[in-house]
Design an enzyme around this catalytic site. Structure first.
Site, PDB file in Angstrom:
ATOM      1  CG  ASP A   1     -15.123  -9.586 -15.329  1.00 42.95           C
ATOM      2  OD1 ASP A   1     -14.739  -9.707 -16.509  1.00 42.95           O
ATOM      3  OD2 ASP A   1     -15.857  -8.633 -14.964  1.00 42.95           O
TER       4      ASP A   1
ATOM      5  CE1 TYR B   1     -16.585  -8.707 -23.579  1.00 42.62           C
ATOM      6  CE2 TYR B   1     -15.174 -10.195 -24.823  1.00 42.62           C
ATOM      7  CZ  TYR B   1     -15.656  -8.923 -24.584  1.00 42.62           C
ATOM      8  OH  TYR B   1     -15.203  -7.872 -25.350  1.00 42.62           O
TER       9      TYR B   1
ATOM     10  CE  LYS C   1     -20.802  -4.736 -18.916  1.00 42.09           C
ATOM     11  NZ  LYS C   1     -21.182  -4.476 -20.312  1.00 42.09           N
TER      12      LYS C   1
HETATM   13  P1  KE4 Z   1     -15.836  -3.207 -21.690  1.00 39.88           P
HETATM   14  O1  KE4 Z   1     -14.389  -3.182 -22.169  1.00 39.88           O
HETATM   15  O2  KE4 Z   1     -16.815  -3.524 -22.796  1.00 39.88           O
HETATM   16  O3  KE4 Z   1     -16.210  -1.936 -20.896  1.00 39.88           O
HETATM   17  O4  KE4 Z   1     -15.981  -4.370 -20.615  1.00 39.88           O
HETATM   18  C1  KE4 Z   1     -15.593  -5.669 -20.986  1.00 39.88           C
HETATM   19  C2  KE4 Z   1     -16.298  -6.668 -20.097  1.00 39.88           C
HETATM   20  C3  KE4 Z   1     -15.601  -7.229 -19.052  1.00 39.88           C
HETATM   21  N1  KE4 Z   1     -16.190  -8.134 -18.223  1.00 39.88           N
HETATM   22  C4  KE4 Z   1     -17.485  -8.501 -18.405  1.00 39.88           C
HETATM   23  C5  KE4 Z   1     -18.097  -9.491 -17.471  1.00 39.88           C
HETATM   24  C6  KE4 Z   1     -18.242  -7.940 -19.460  1.00 39.88           C
HETATM   25  O5  KE4 Z   1     -19.543  -8.319 -19.629  1.00 39.88           O
HETATM   26  C7  KE4 Z   1     -17.651  -7.000 -20.321  1.00 39.88           C
HETATM   27  C8  KE4 Z   1     -18.403  -6.380 -21.486  1.00 39.88           C
HETATM   28  N2  KE4 Z   1     -19.733  -6.821 -21.675  1.00 39.88           N
HETATM   29  C9  KE4 Z   1     -20.289  -6.760 -23.013  1.00 39.88           C
HETATM   30  C10 KE4 Z   1     -21.698  -7.346 -23.006  1.00 39.88           C
HETATM   31  N3  KE4 Z   1     -21.742  -8.660 -22.565  1.00 39.88           N
HETATM   32  C11 KE4 Z   1     -20.271  -5.361 -23.545  1.00 39.88           C
HETATM   33  C12 KE4 Z   1     -21.061  -5.163 -24.801  1.00 39.88           C
HETATM   34  C13 KE4 Z   1     -20.175  -5.010 -25.992  1.00 39.88           C
HETATM   35  O6  KE4 Z   1     -19.144  -5.710 -26.074  1.00 39.88           O
HETATM   36  O7  KE4 Z   1     -20.544  -4.194 -26.853  1.00 39.88           O
END
Ligand code: KE4
Length: 428
Positions: free
Chosen positions: A239, A144, A267
């Site tokens: 990523d 993801y 993060k």
């Molecule tokens: P954000 O747009 O949520 O800051 O980041 C997206 C993203 C990009 N790449 C990786 C590997 C990620 O894990 C994420 C976001 N992670 C999720 C949890 N697996 C965020 C939690 C959520 O979506 O509420």
């Protein structure tokens, strides 16, 4: 545990916020029941609005590696707030954060900050397309990278030739340029590159995936991806939004000694404030506006408060002991769970990398890709999650997520967690 106030707030929330949440996984749909509304947090603990205390293994999905409300972050941020919070103009500290990131990642010469990981991943893809003049991208099932249209795509009926949307609202013409392949399957990558070779702009992956639950790269898999992308002038994007500053200061690329062309971060580098970053070789990054032709922008990109929190988080992590401690605690957690699984006869697979860990409820001996993870018993996972919550342990509310440890989790916390797991796994 009583959850009367959470239930009340969730009912109210659903009237004015879609699904009652601002991000879907928070709604507990994968595990059932009502999400707990959090009132406050400190160190390894969160407290819900009904006064219940939990040992927290979500840590805001990774950012809170120093624990919640750490004074190393709160003090400098509080001091800074009175100087203003956002200017829409360059500041000195943004340069310092970029320098700290570049120092920790030898593959990185330039950094562009954003306000989320999604924005960073989306921009990295656009940059790769602009730099190569090619349209197609390769991603992997179960990885993801945020909710950018080109990345909300699953393997098409033609499997490795074109993608189909994995979300409503993503139009087919958008999805067709995304090729989705199984993770840990090098042959599928070789086959697609042979077929599509000069049309592929980039290959993006989580080097250690954590969004299908934690899955570990097979031996030499990442090195082989670096080799084949280099040979075909395909931009390799790591990523590391989760793994960056998590598995090591220099992320998975430090562990595996690989230099991707671009890296996506988020993060931890915001210390709990909204942030993202995409970074890499200067010759690629220089294609970005205002000097280059690839447009990218953001009102709050490089926000001084998020940057201050990020700088202080990274500085605190530069103490090598931190990662040794995190890994030892992760090992303690994993070993304890294995012993409980043997004692209770509960069939689970545990995948762990440092302080990132997932318990898969499956009778198959291993979980090496999304297809394996999708075979897990969701009902059993839901029972485990609910049981742990009742025991005061807040795990990730989905089988397809990772659990995180912080420097503030004590051995006692892990022992308490294992006691809870023993009770709960007896009944799963
Ligand atoms: P954000 O747009 O949520 O800051 O980041 C997206 C993203 C990009 N790449 C990786 C590997 C990620 O894990 C994420 C976001 N992670 C999720 C949890 N697996 C965020 C939690 C959520 O979506 O509420």
């Amino acid at each position: 545990m009583k959850h009367a106030k959470s239930k009340k707030y969730f009912k109210e929330a659903k009237k004015v916020i879609p699904g009652g949440v601002n991000s879907p996984v928070r709604a507990f749909k994968a595990v059932g029941g009502c999400p707990v509304f959090i009132d406050k947090a400190k160190g390894a603990y969160i407290y819900d609005v009904d006064g219940n205390k939990y040992i927290d293994y979500v840590l805001s999905w990774g950012p809170m590696i120093l624990g919640h409300a750490n004074d190393k972050i709160l003090k400098p941020v509080s001091r800074l707030l009175k100087n203003g919070t956002s200017f829409g103009a360059p500041t000195r500290r943004e340069v310092e954060l970029a320098q700290l990131v570049a120092k920790a990642y030898p593959s990185i010469e330039k950094v562009r900050l954003t306000s989320s990981g999604t924005e960073a991943a989306m921009s990295a893809i656009r940059l790769a397309r602009g730099y190569t003049g090619r349209d197609k991208i390769i991603k992997f099932e179960g990885c993801y990278h945020g909710h950018y249209d080109s990345l909300l795509v699953k393997a098409g009926s033609g499997a490795a030739t074109f993608g189909v949307p994995s979300s409503a609202g993503v139009n087919a013409s958008f999805a067709k340029d995304t090729i989705t392949l199984p993770y840990n399957d090098l042959e599928s990558v070789k086959k697609v590159i042979r077929k599509e070779k000069n049309k592929i702009a980039c290959l993006i992956l989580e080097p250690i995936p954590a969004n299908m639950g934690v899955v570990l790269p097979e031996r030499n898999y990442l090195k082989a991806l670096r080799k084949i992308t280099e040979e075909n002038d395909i931009i390799l994007i790591f990523d590391e939004v989760i793994t960056g500053f998590r598995v090591a200061l220099g992320g998975a690329q430090e562990i595996y000694n690989i230099k991707p062309d671009l890296t996506v971060l988020g993060k931890i580098i915001g210390g709990g404030f909204p942030i993202g970053a995409f970074a890499g070789k200067a010759k690629i990054m220089n294609c970005l506006s205002p000097d280059g032709s690839v447009y990218q922008a953001g009102t709050l990109s490089g926000n001084p408060i998020a940057v201050e929190a990020g700088i202080n988080t990274i500085k605190a992590l530069r103490n090598k002991k931190a990662y040794k401690q995190l890994d030892r605690k992760g090992e303690l957690f994993e070993d304890g769970l294995r012993k409980i699984s043997d004692r209770t006869g509960t069939k689970i697979v545990i995948n762990r990398f440092g302080s990132l860990l997932t318990v898969f409820f499956t009778t198959q001996g291993s979980v090496k890709n999304y297809a394996d993870a999708a075979k897990c018993d969701a009902a059993k996972f839901g029972k485990y999650f609910g049981g742990m919550l009742d025991q005061g342990v807040y795990c990730a509310p989905s089988q397809f997520e990772a659990n995180f440890l912080s420097v503030k989790h004590t051995v006692k916390d892990i022992e308490r967690t294992l006691e809870a797991a023993e009770k709960v796994l007896m009944g799963v």
